[in-house]
Design a protein around this motif. Structure first.
Motif, PDB file in Angstrom:
ATOM      1  N   UNK A 118       0.960  -1.322   0.029  1.00  0.00           N
ATOM      2  CA  UNK A 118      -0.073   0.004  -0.110  1.00  0.00           C
ATOM      3  C   UNK A 118       0.758   1.301  -0.152  1.00  0.00           C
ATOM      4  N   UNK A 119       0.200   2.217  -0.588  1.00  0.00           N
ATOM      5  CA  UNK A 119       0.957   3.661  -0.214  1.00  0.00           C
ATOM      6  C   UNK A 119       0.726   4.196   1.172  1.00  0.00           C
ATOM      7  N   UNK A 120      -0.306   3.762   1.726  1.00  0.00           N
ATOM      8  CA  UNK A 120      -0.732   4.417   3.359  1.00  0.00           C
ATOM      9  C   UNK A 120      -0.687   3.340   3.946  1.00  0.00           C
ATOM     10  N   UNK A 121      -0.320   3.187   5.305  1.00  0.00           N
ATOM     11  CA  UNK A 121      -0.638   2.374   6.349  1.00  0.00           C
ATOM     12  C   UNK A 121      -1.320   3.184   7.572  1.00  0.00           C
ATOM     13  N   UNK A 122      -2.821   2.943   7.668  1.00  0.00           N
ATOM     14  CA  UNK A 122      -3.371   3.528   8.808  1.00  0.00           C
ATOM     15  C   UNK A 122      -3.273   2.628   9.932  1.00  0.00           C
TER      16      UNK A 122
END
Length: 191
Positions: A118-122
């Motif tokens: 992924x580009x972002x990990x929340x």
């Protein structure tokens, strides 16, 4: 723990018969992960709760409903993201994960991140945030900003369940998910 899976399906099959820690003895289902295998956004929670253990899917209880509403604020649906937990089995009585359990299970999460890319990990809550960011700093101080961790942009947020018990956290969650939506639209880079 060193593992290299060819696919999420192969990794899930391996996890389904895991006995690396004692949590396997009390599980109904391994709660591996769910969602888009090529998502731009991966959400990482702490561990499955009772409903998740029964259904074998992450975030299907009240916290999951809150999460789905929050995703809408970012212009996303559950099908647009990939959702996983640090632990794949429910700790008894929903107690906090223990260090040895995290150690034994973390290879699965790291492989999931490598495969989804992924580009972002929340990171949802303290345990996921501290694990992913390798920090002892709490979620309250880290939330609201993006941190570069390896190749990932990490956005720590309160756990959606926390807002069910402490309504003051809901506004911060909503603000953070709106920020995520803007970053996805703007293709934000982190220094």
């Amino acid at each position: 723990m060193d593992m290299a899976a060819e696919s999420l399906e192969a990794l899930q099959e391996e996890a389904s018969c895991c006995r690396r820690c004692p949590l396997w003895e009390g599980r109904t289902n391994v709660v591996f992960g769910d969602g888009d295998a090529h998502a731009r956004v991966m959400l990482v929670g702490e561990a499955p709760g009772k409903n998740e253990d029964l259904q074998g899917l992450p975030f299907v209880g009240a916290a999951g409903k809150n999460l789905e509403s929050l995703l809408q604020l970012a212009g996303l649906t559950r099908q647009d993201v990939y959702i996983a937990n640090v632990l794949k089995c429910r700790p008894p009585g929903n107690r906090n994960p223990q260090a040895d359990e995290i150690l034994q299970c973390s290879g699965y999460l790291h492989e999931q991140a490598r495969l989804v890319m992924p580009e972002f990990i929340l990171t949802l809550g303290n345990f996921a945030t501290k694990h992913i960011m390798k920090t002892d700093v709490g979620i309250t101080r880290l939330r609201g900003s993006v941190h570069q961790v390896g190749r990932f942009k990490v956005l720590p947020v309160f756990h959606p369940a926390a807002a069910l018990y402490d309504r003051s956290k809901q506004q911060a969650l909503e603000d953070d998910f709106r920020m995520l939506g803007k970053m996805l639209d703007e293709q934000v880079t982190v220094s």
